[in-house]
Every structure is written in structure tokens, then in C-alpha cells.
Design a protein around this motif. Structure first.
Motif, PDB file in Angstrom:
ATOM      1  N   GLU A 272     -94.067 147.043 -21.768  1.00 32.02           N
ATOM      2  CA  GLU A 272     -95.706 147.401 -23.084  1.00 32.02           C
ATOM      3  C   GLU A 272     -95.928 148.381 -23.134  1.00 32.02           C
ATOM      4  OE1 GLU A 272     -96.578 144.912 -25.434  1.00 32.02           O
ATOM      5  OE2 GLU A 272     -97.830 146.539 -26.359  1.00 32.02           O
ATOM      6  N   ILE A 273     -95.911 148.969 -23.913  1.00 29.68           N
ATOM      7  CA  ILE A 273     -96.420 150.293 -24.057  1.00 29.68           C
ATOM      8  C   ILE A 273     -97.863 150.208 -23.898  1.00 29.68           C
ATOM      9  CG2 ILE A 273     -96.709 150.241 -26.780  1.00 29.68           C
ATOM     10  CD1 ILE A 273     -95.333 153.189 -26.513  1.00 29.68           C
ATOM     11  N   ASP A 274     -98.491 148.833 -24.593  1.00 33.81           N
ATOM     12  CA  ASP A 274    -100.095 149.474 -25.046  1.00 33.81           C
ATOM     13  C   ASP A 274    -100.646 148.276 -23.851  1.00 33.81           C
ATOM     14  OD1 ASP A 274    -102.338 149.314 -25.430  1.00 33.81           O
ATOM     15  OD2 ASP A 274    -102.203 148.705 -27.433  1.00 33.81           O
ATOM     16  N   GLU A 275    -100.994 148.685 -23.086  1.00 31.79           N
ATOM     17  CA  GLU A 275    -102.082 147.802 -21.291  1.00 31.79           C
ATOM     18  C   GLU A 275    -103.155 147.555 -22.177  1.00 31.79           C
ATOM     19  OE1 GLU A 275    -103.291 150.548 -18.472  1.00 31.79           O
ATOM     20  OE2 GLU A 275    -103.231 149.537 -16.912  1.00 31.79           O
ATOM     21  N   LYS A 276    -103.421 147.377 -23.435  1.00 30.66           N
ATOM     22  CA  LYS A 276    -105.106 146.951 -23.593  1.00 30.66           C
ATOM     23  C   LYS A 276    -104.369 145.352 -24.571  1.00 30.66           C
ATOM     24  CE  LYS A 276    -108.293 148.853 -23.709  1.00 30.66           C
ATOM     25  NZ  LYS A 276    -110.007 148.336 -22.802  1.00 30.66           N
ATOM     26  N   VAL A 277    -103.463 145.886 -25.295  1.00 30.90           N
ATOM     27  CA  VAL A 277    -103.188 143.911 -25.778  1.00 30.90           C
ATOM     28  C   VAL A 277    -102.744 143.196 -24.236  1.00 30.90           C
ATOM     29  CG1 VAL A 277    -100.604 142.982 -26.460  1.00 30.90           C
ATOM     30  CG2 VAL A 277    -101.491 145.489 -26.991  1.00 30.90           C
TER      31      VAL A 277
ATOM     32  N   ILE B 296    -106.317 142.175 -22.869  1.00 27.30           N
ATOM     33  CA  ILE B 296    -106.370 141.059 -23.797  1.00 27.30           C
ATOM     34  C   ILE B 296    -105.631 139.923 -23.915  1.00 27.30           C
ATOM     35  CG2 ILE B 296    -106.784 140.065 -26.633  1.00 27.30           C
ATOM     36  CD1 ILE B 296    -108.383 143.337 -27.512  1.00 27.30           C
ATOM     37  N   CYS B 297    -105.035 139.702 -23.181  1.00 23.60           N
ATOM     38  CA  CYS B 297    -103.555 138.711 -23.335  1.00 23.60           C
ATOM     39  C   CYS B 297    -104.512 138.145 -22.392  1.00 23.60           C
ATOM     40  CB  CYS B 297    -102.265 138.927 -23.737  1.00 23.60           C
ATOM     41  SG  CYS B 297    -101.907 139.158 -25.415  1.00 23.60           S
ATOM     42  N   LYS B 298    -104.325 138.283 -21.852  1.00 20.99           N
ATOM     43  CA  LYS B 298    -105.104 138.088 -19.696  1.00 20.99           C
ATOM     44  C   LYS B 298    -105.448 137.401 -19.852  1.00 20.99           C
ATOM     45  CE  LYS B 298    -101.554 140.612 -17.124  1.00 20.99           C
ATOM     46  NZ  LYS B 298    -101.566 141.419 -15.831  1.00 20.99           N
ATOM     47  N   LYS B 299    -106.669 138.169 -20.320  1.00 23.09           N
ATOM     48  CA  LYS B 299    -107.918 137.065 -20.494  1.00 23.09           C
ATOM     49  C   LYS B 299    -108.378 136.321 -21.546  1.00 23.09           C
ATOM     50  CE  LYS B 299    -112.464 139.349 -20.436  1.00 23.09           C
ATOM     51  NZ  LYS B 299    -113.649 140.538 -19.833  1.00 23.09           N
ATOM     52  N   TYR B 300    -108.066 135.693 -22.642  1.00 24.22           N
ATOM     53  CA  TYR B 300    -108.530 135.617 -23.422  1.00 24.22           C
ATOM     54  C   TYR B 300    -107.230 134.335 -23.945  1.00 24.22           C
ATOM     55  CZ  TYR B 300    -111.923 138.500 -23.650  1.00 24.22           C
ATOM     56  OH  TYR B 300    -112.885 138.913 -23.705  1.00 24.22           O
ATOM     57  N   LEU B 301    -105.835 134.261 -23.817  1.00 19.85           N
ATOM     58  CA  LEU B 301    -104.712 133.970 -23.865  1.00 19.85           C
ATOM     59  C   LEU B 301    -103.705 133.451 -22.954  1.00 19.85           C
ATOM     60  CD1 LEU B 301    -103.191 136.334 -27.486  1.00 19.85           C
ATOM     61  CD2 LEU B 301    -104.261 133.292 -27.442  1.00 19.85           C
TER      62      LEU B 301
ATOM     63  N   GLY C 230     -91.557 145.793 -25.523  1.00 18.98           N
ATOM     64  CA  GLY C 230     -92.613 145.029 -25.811  1.00 18.98           C
ATOM     65  C   GLY C 230     -93.210 143.611 -25.389  1.00 18.98           C
ATOM     66  N   GLY C 231     -93.140 142.410 -26.086  1.00 19.05           N
ATOM     67  CA  GLY C 231     -93.975 141.222 -25.498  1.00 19.05           C
ATOM     68  C   GLY C 231     -95.412 141.168 -24.870  1.00 19.05           C
ATOM     69  N   GLY C 232     -95.478 142.424 -25.263  1.00 18.63           N
ATOM     70  CA  GLY C 232     -96.851 141.991 -24.613  1.00 18.63           C
ATOM     71  C   GLY C 232     -98.154 140.999 -23.778  1.00 18.63           C
ATOM     72  N   ASP C 233     -98.126 140.166 -25.393  1.00 19.66           N
ATOM     73  CA  ASP C 233     -98.238 139.327 -24.918  1.00 19.66           C
ATOM     74  C   ASP C 233     -97.888 137.916 -23.823  1.00 19.66           C
ATOM     75  OD1 ASP C 233     -96.388 137.243 -26.250  1.00 19.66           O
ATOM     76  OD2 ASP C 233     -97.266 137.640 -27.929  1.00 19.66           O
ATOM     77  N   GLY C 234     -96.559 138.088 -23.531  1.00 15.95           N
ATOM     78  CA  GLY C 234     -96.308 137.718 -22.527  1.00 15.95           C
ATOM     79  C   GLY C 234     -95.359 136.185 -22.958  1.00 15.95           C
ATOM     80  N   GLY C 235     -95.611 135.844 -24.083  1.00 22.47           N
ATOM     81  CA  GLY C 235     -94.324 134.814 -24.646  1.00 22.47           C
ATOM     82  C   GLY C 235     -93.965 134.204 -24.113  1.00 22.47           C
ATOM     83  N   ALA C 236     -92.583 135.937 -24.599  1.00 21.63           N
ATOM     84  CA  ALA C 236     -91.051 135.712 -24.576  1.00 21.63           C
ATOM     85  C   ALA C 236     -90.836 135.359 -23.116  1.00 21.63           C
ATOM     86  CB  ALA C 236     -90.730 136.852 -25.241  1.00 21.63           C
ATOM     87  N   ALA C 237     -92.152 136.099 -22.291  1.00 24.49           N
ATOM     88  CA  ALA C 237     -91.699 135.946 -20.668  1.00 24.49           C
ATOM     89  C   ALA C 237     -91.738 134.620 -20.193  1.00 24.49           C
ATOM     90  CB  ALA C 237     -92.473 136.644 -19.936  1.00 24.49           C
ATOM     91  N   ARG C 238     -92.635 133.414 -20.904  1.00 22.89           N
ATOM     92  CA  ARG C 238     -92.686 132.624 -20.862  1.00 22.89           C
ATOM     93  C   ARG C 238     -91.397 131.686 -20.957  1.00 22.89           C
ATOM     94  NH1 ARG C 238     -96.611 129.911 -24.772  1.00 22.89           N
ATOM     95  NH2 ARG C 238     -94.457 130.162 -25.602  1.00 22.89           N
TER      96      ARG C 238
END
Lengths: 270, 270
Positions: free
Chosen positions: B105-110, B113-118, B83-91
Motif C-alpha cells: 500500500e502506498i499510503d501509510e495513513k490509509v 486509519i483502517c487499523k484503528k477504526y475499521l 493497494g488494498g490498504g484497508d486489509g479487506g482483500a487480505a482477509r
């Protein structure tokens, strides 16, 4: 029918409760008081739009404003509660077998409604050791004294109770305490009101030798992280062990509740 | 304009955020994803109506899902985040100087969006040690192994991620871990979902010798009290001291977060 009450935590954040019915509503000379029956939280007491207590999670607030200072004192016999008109703090204090408990609530209407509709919380008033005084807490402590523990169970430092979070009030409290006395006070949420919260600690430190901030999880209060302060001229440490049933507090929580996240520590030091 | 997003914590309780604007909206084959700009919480990521993260309080969740297991391990070098597709845990994992971090992460869309806007949260993807795998985490761990720490940063045990809270998944995780490996998993709120929460502990205990529940204050998650589990075949104790800046976690919190209120302890024992 879809009937909701929402508390505005800030102008931009709100927590909404679906309501079954309004149990009581009164407007006193001090404030506007609602008692609702909710779907998820049992009865909900609201004063001037702010959640005061719910029968589902009040145990956390009342245990945590009472047990840390009571277990800090080696033998608490004479207790003062300023505010606390719902009777919940007195209920928890009685578990420590005190000799006398004085509840000083400014608003008779709050007591009336709680006695009538919130017996789960207010039944402590039936105990002969509990003495209710309808008056301003600031005036009461200038006259009375010799307390082992004083608990300030008021509304928040940002509202009409702001006077109860200032140095001159703390000086009066200190005079009303015995030498080894302990006080506790709810002091709002460090998450939404860091300035007010850190101000409380600074003001207490001007008057008392030892001050500790501690926190508890309260689901229906803004941010869910609620802060309390303990203060005394004796070191703040646990002097007695838990010897009755509780739902939140335990001996480890005495200390772990004082273990603050870094962002909260920072507000305490600034 | 008065524009609000509300998460239903239960059918009868909701937390509302006043919104400045919608930054992005996408419907993937898995879920409905919204990114809002709020007044009080910065950017707010919502998946299927549930708050995932806000730029104001994400530090708590990400620090607390990562640092307790990472400081339990004496030398964590190869890390898996499911999980953790937003990258926060990796940070947060990168602060421990690992050799490699795998995010599944199962969902590429997440991720898109996070890469672009978060970028505040997702910038960890720019680090060459971070490897992103768009795939089902359950399948990934059957194939890959030798991890020091596995972090399960999924949605809740009551939703579509329920499979990630079951014994067979834990067996697969154990095989994918080194002998002294440690896992952590977010496991929802004991306040609203006590059954699901206590079930997680039971399932973990079937597979791992040591299991500890710990909690943290997360203002935008239901009830504000959020639970995590750590599990290992080594005793769960802090093996290293904090050696970088944090906003929530500190060395005392490692232990104090495991000090549970009585009502939560009860759910762990039932």
C-alpha cells in the motif's frame, strides 16, 4: 442554474440527477408524474418521487422483464402486460412476433405523457397488435384469459401496488393463463427490501409449481441490483434461442441472471 | 442535523449518504481521507471524494476481487495484493490458507486509519502470514517475484492509479508471477467509463494469453455494476470448489459473473 432531482432510496440514501429542464408535469387521480430532461440519462420519468425509467437505461429493465419469460414459452402468441403504461415492455414483446398484446394500465395520464414525450419507449402503441386498456389490472384478469405470458410491470411490492404481489392475485393470474403459461414480475431490490422480496417468492410458490428469481443491473434503481420472478407450472428453462438484436439480454444471461449471490439466495430460502 | 456526503459519479449524477458523524479525517501526502459513520451503510471510507468501501457492502467487492482468481489457481500459496490498504482483500485471501500474503500500500495513513477504526476489515493485519509493505506497488513487483496470485486492488483506471492499467505494468506483473499464476484487477464501471474499461482488456491481452472480464453488483459504486479482469497464461477455469462461508461468491457465480450483457460485451470487442 443547478437544478437536481433526487430519489430517496431510503431516508438516508439518495441518488441525484442534474436536470436540464422539466418536460412535463401532471397530477392524476392516482399519482404525481414528472418527466425531466437530464444531463446524463436522457429523459427521466418520475412517479411520486420514484424513478420509473430513463431513456438511457430503460433497455435493461424492459429487456429483462420481457425476454426471460418470453423465451421460456415455446410459442407465445397472446400476451398480457399489467402496468407498463410507458409502452416499453410492449415494445420488447413485439420482437417475439406475438399475435396480440394487451397493456392494462390504471393511469391514463402516464400513457398520455409517454405517448407525447417518450416515443422511444411508447411507439409500440402504434402497432395494431397492441391493445391498451385503461383499467385496474386485477379486475381485467378476472374477466379475460387464455394468455401465454403475463408480465407484471408494476411499481414495487412496498408501495401502492402491494396487492399485485399477493396469493389471491397470483390465483387470478393462473386462471387467466393457458396451461403452459409463464409469468414474470419485477419484485424490487433484495438489497434494501429483503423481506418484501422473499415474501413475493413465497406467495408465488403457493400458486405455481416452478418459481425462479433472477436479477439484473439497473443503474438508476435503488442498489443497482434489481430482482424479477418467473413462475409457471412448466419447468422454467430456455425453449427458444435469441433471434433479434438486444442490448442487455443474451442466451447466457437467461441462466446466469438466475445465479444468485449467497445473501440473495438466503432471502429466497428463509 | 441533516449532514450528507455525496459522491459525484459524474458531474451530473451523485449518490448521497446521510451521515451520523465523522469518525476520522486525515490528509496524507497522497490524498484526503475521511471515515464517516452513516445511517444505512455502517462505516464509510472516502478518499478524495470517492467511496472506497462501506462496512455494509464491502463483502461483495472483497469477495469478488479475491475468490475468482484464487479458485482459478489450483494451489495458491504466495499472494501479492497491490493497494488494498484497508486489509479487506487480505482477509478474504486468508480463507484459502495461503503461506504468505504481501500487501503493498502506498499510503501509510490509509492503513493507520483502517487499523484503528475499521477492524471488521483490517483485522487480517494481525495474522502473521500477512506482510505489509508501505511502498509503490510498481517498484515492489520489479524486485519481488514467485507469486501464485496477484490482486490489483487500486483506485480506478481514470484516476491517479492509471499507471497500474498499462502494458508495462502488466509485463512486470507477469515476470513477478509463477508460470501458472493468475492476476485479478478491479477495472471500474463499464457503464460510465466504457473506453477505460475496454482499454484495460486490450492492454492485458497484449501480455497474457487468457483474459476474462467479470462483473458484480456493488450498490455504493457508480452504476452498481462493477467490472474486474482476470488474466493468466493458463486457461481461466474454476480449479477448486468453495470450501468456506461466503456472503456473495459461490461456485455458480464464478462462471455467471463472466456472462456479460451485450452492451458490455461490445465494449470488450471494440
Amino acid at each position: 442554474m443547478d437544478y437536481w432531482f433526487s430519489e430517496m432510496h431510503t431516508p438516508n440514501i439518495k441518488l441525484g440527477f442534474r436536470i436540464k429542464r422539466e418536460i412535463a408535469h401532471a397530477t392524476s387521480k392516482f399519482q404525481d408524474i414528472h418527466l425531466f430532461e437530464t444531463y446524463d440519462y436522457g429523459k427521466l420519468l418520475v412517479i411520486d418521487g420514484t424513478v420509473q425509467t430513463t431513456t438511457r437505461d430503460e433497455f435493461i429493465y424492459h429487456e429483462m422483464i420481457v425476454h426471460p419469460p418470453m423465451f421460456t414459452h415455446s410459442n407465445p402468441k397472446k400476451i398480457l402486460i399489467i402496468g407498463g403504461g410507458d409502452g416499453g415492455a410492449a415494445r420488447e414483446v413485439l420482437k417475439h412476433e406475438p399475435r396480440e398484446v394487451h397493456v392494462v394500465e390504471i393511469d391514463e395520464k402516464v400513457v398520455e405523457i409517454c405517448k407525447k414525450y417518450l416515443p422511444e419507449i411508447s411507439s409500440s402503441y402504434n402497432d395494431p397488435r397492441v391493445h391498451l386498456h385503461i383499467e385496474n389490472g386485477k379486475e381485467f384478469i378476472r374477466r379475460e384469459g387464455n394468455f401465454d405470458v403475463i408480465i407484471v410491470d408494476s411499481t414495487d411490492p412496498v408501495g401502492p401496488a402491494a396487492d399485485l404481489f399477493r396469493e389471491d392475485f397470483y390465483e387470478d393470474m393462473k386462471k387467466a393463463l393457458k396451461k403452459d403459461g409463464v409469468i414474470s414480475q419485477q419484485c424490487g431490490t433484495p438489497f434494501y427490501h429483503p423481506e418484501e422480496f422473499s415474501q413475493v417468492k413465497k406467495e408465488l410458490e403457493k400458486v405455481f409449481e416452478y418459481v425462479k428469481i433472477y436479477i439484473a443491473y439497473i443503474p438508476t434503481y435503488p442498489s443497482g441490483m434489481w430482482a424479477f420472478a418467473m413462475a409457471s407450472d412448466m419447468p422454467i428453462e430456455r425453449r427458444r434461442k435469441l433471434n433479434f438484436a438486444t442490448k442487455y439480454y443474451n442466451d447466457e444471461i437467461y441462466y446466469s441472471s438466475m445465479s444468485l449471490p449467497n445473501f440473495v439466495k438466503k432471502y429466497c430460502e428463509d
